[in-house]
Structures are given as structure tokens and as C-alpha cells.
Design an enzyme around this catalytic site. Sequence first.
Site, short mmCIF file in Angstrom:
data_model
loop_
_atom_site.label_atom_id
_atom_site.label_comp_id
_atom_site.label_asym_id
_atom_site.label_seq_id
_atom_site.Cartn_x
_atom_site.Cartn_y
_atom_site.Cartn_z
N ASP A 134 0.75 -1.14 -0.36
CA ASP A 134 0.04 -0.16 -0.46
C ASP A 134 1.14 1.32 0.00
O ASP A 134 1.97 0.86 0.79
CB ASP A 134 -0.89 -0.12 1.42
CG ASP A 134 -2.17 0.92 1.33
OD1 ASP A 134 -2.04 1.15 0.11
OD2 ASP A 134 -2.87 0.90 1.90
N ASN A 182 -10.92 -2.51 -6.39
CA ASN A 182 -9.85 -1.82 -6.84
C ASN A 182 -10.55 -1.76 -8.34
O ASN A 182 -10.35 -0.52 -9.10
CB ASN A 182 -8.82 -2.12 -7.31
CG ASN A 182 -7.57 -2.23 -6.08
OD1 ASN A 182 -6.60 -3.00 -6.12
ND2 ASN A 182 -7.34 -0.95 -5.39
C1 FPP Z 1 -1.48 -0.15 -3.56
O1 FPP Z 1 -1.42 1.81 -3.39
C2 FPP Z 1 -1.28 -0.78 -4.53
C3 FPP Z 1 -2.23 -0.80 -6.28
C4 FPP Z 1 -3.36 -1.47 -5.84
C5 FPP Z 1 -1.47 -2.06 -6.69
C6 FPP Z 1 0.17 -2.64 -6.48
C7 FPP Z 1 0.59 -2.85 -7.35
C8 FPP Z 1 2.21 -2.55 -7.65
C9 FPP Z 1 2.88 -2.56 -6.42
C10 FPP Z 1 2.60 -3.15 -9.18
C11 FPP Z 1 2.16 -4.05 -9.88
C12 FPP Z 1 2.73 -4.92 -8.98
C13 FPP Z 1 2.91 -6.74 -9.67
C14 FPP Z 1 2.60 -7.66 -8.81
C15 FPP Z 1 3.25 -6.76 -11.39
P1 FPP Z 1 -2.74 2.20 -2.99
O2 FPP Z 1 -2.46 2.92 -5.34
O3 FPP Z 1 -3.97 2.19 -3.00
O4 FPP Z 1 -1.60 3.77 -2.88
P2 FPP Z 1 -2.92 4.56 -1.87
O5 FPP Z 1 -2.65 4.21 -0.64
O6 FPP Z 1 -1.23 5.85 -1.19
O7 FPP Z 1 -3.34 5.52 -2.67
#
Ligand code: FPP
Length: 247
Positions: free
Chosen positions: A21, A69
Site C-alpha cells: 500500500d 480496485n
Molecule cells: C496500493 O497502493 C497498490 C496497488 C493497488 C497496486 C499494487 C501494484 C503494484 C505494486 C505494481 C504491480 C505489481 C505486480 C506484482 C506486477 P495505492 O494505490 O492504494 O496507494 P495509496 O493508498 O497511497 O493511494
Amino acid sequence: MELKDKIDIKTLPNHIAIIMDGNGRWAKKRGKIRIFGHKNGVTAVRETAEAAAELGIKYLTLYAFSTENWNRPKYEVNALMHLLVQTINKEIKTLHDNNIRLLAIGNLKSLPKNSYNELMEAINETSRHDRMAMVLALSYSSRWEIVNTTKIIAEKVKSNNISIDDIDQNMFSSFLTTSSIPDPELLIRTSGEYRISNFLLWQIAYSELYFTDKLWPDFRKEDLYEAIIDYQRRERRFGMISEQINK
Ligand code: FPP
């Protein structure tokens, strides 16, 4: 003494699950769009997978995309799906070189066709690797999984394949998308949020939880070591008392 040397190799968690996250906030802090954070999150994925495999962790599960998501703006969803395919293509060699098997859990059929196909291809191609399994949770949510499992079992009862009396915790687990994967001993969440967010609710019944303020794109090998060292300081009692565990 290096941080890594403080880890007791004999009592490593077999399975570590991570709620990655903070990508969006990481990007915002740099005045960039959210996708920039996701892209940099891939570096953290690589580092973490490498560190886990080097230590001898057997399963690493990463919450890459939740059922919820799908409700994000369309361009972000598309970018994440694109990043997934791109990352699989780019990293497949690393998986082969490191003898790592790719697995996926979640409502995989709901992924765009090309993402689904790429994923399945990589899963098939790496199916013989046995050093570590990297499990991607994609279009995953625990409540979806539990309802889905209930439907599968209900169908089997309806068609007289099993009787209601056969249903117990083991049978239920065997129909979850994680049926071939042991429960995680350690669950890590980054970015200073203290929530589970619909992740592995059934499977983390006895997991140790570890929270860090680090935003996911900043997560490195040392951060994984710290989480494991913290885990190894804890006493896991599974509902018993200390004297029963330490006898
Ligand atoms: C959460 O941060 C992250 C995600 C929803 C996506 C995770 C994806 C990756 C790390 C990249 C791809 C991974 C692979 C395995 C190919 P957020 O967007 O919720 O951040 P925030 O809470 O700061 O808004």
C-alpha cells in the site's frame, strides 16, 4: 552485525503475505500521477521477492489488485492491468533464473483477456519451479472468495457429491482459491494503515500482523528483514498458554 544476520533461519515463516500500500501517496509526494507510484512499486516487488527467495521463504503472496480496485478511475485500472502484463513479460526470465513459481489467486476470469492469458502462460511455464512460490492476488477479495467457496460446496451438496456433515474447516479450506497454499504466518502491510482490507480473512486467523510506515515503492530487502526479525520475537500461542508452548 548486519540486519540479515539477525534472522534465525530455523524459524523462518513459511509464507509471508503483503498488502502493498502507498503507491499513490508516494507518487503524490513527488508531484507525479498515481501510475508513477505503481511503476516504482514493481522495484519493491522485485527486491522483496529476491530477498524472500534468498532467505528460503517458500510462499510470498502479494495483494496486487483487489475486487474493490475495479472501482478506481478507468485509466488507473487499465494502467495497472498493463503494468501487470508488462511486468510478467519482463520478469519471467528472473522467475526462471531463480527457480520461482508463479501462482495467482482471485477471480481471475474477471481480468481482461490478454492479462489473463499472459498470467496463465507464466503460471504454466514456471509450474516446475520449487524454490519459492510467488502468489499474486488479482481481482481478489476475501469475502468474494468465501462466498465463492460456499457456492461451490452448496452445489456439491445439491448434487449429492458431499453431505452437509462432511463440511468442516479442512474441507472448506480445500475449496478456497488458496487450497494449495499454506496459511501465512506473517502478514505485512505498508504505508501506515492498520487495516486488512478484505485480504485473506480466513487464512490469517493465526497470522502475526506487521505494520510499517514505509510506502510500498520504498520497501526494500532490509524492510523485509526487519519484519521477519519482529515476527521471530513474538510468541505464537494459537489459543494456548505460554507454558504449553515452551515446554
Ligand atoms: C496500493 O497502493 C497498490 C496497488 C493497488 C497496486 C499494487 C501494484 C503494484 C505494486 C505494481 C504491480 C505489481 C505486480 C506484482 C506486477 P495505492 O494505490 O492504494 O496507494 P495509496 O493508498 O497511497 O493511494
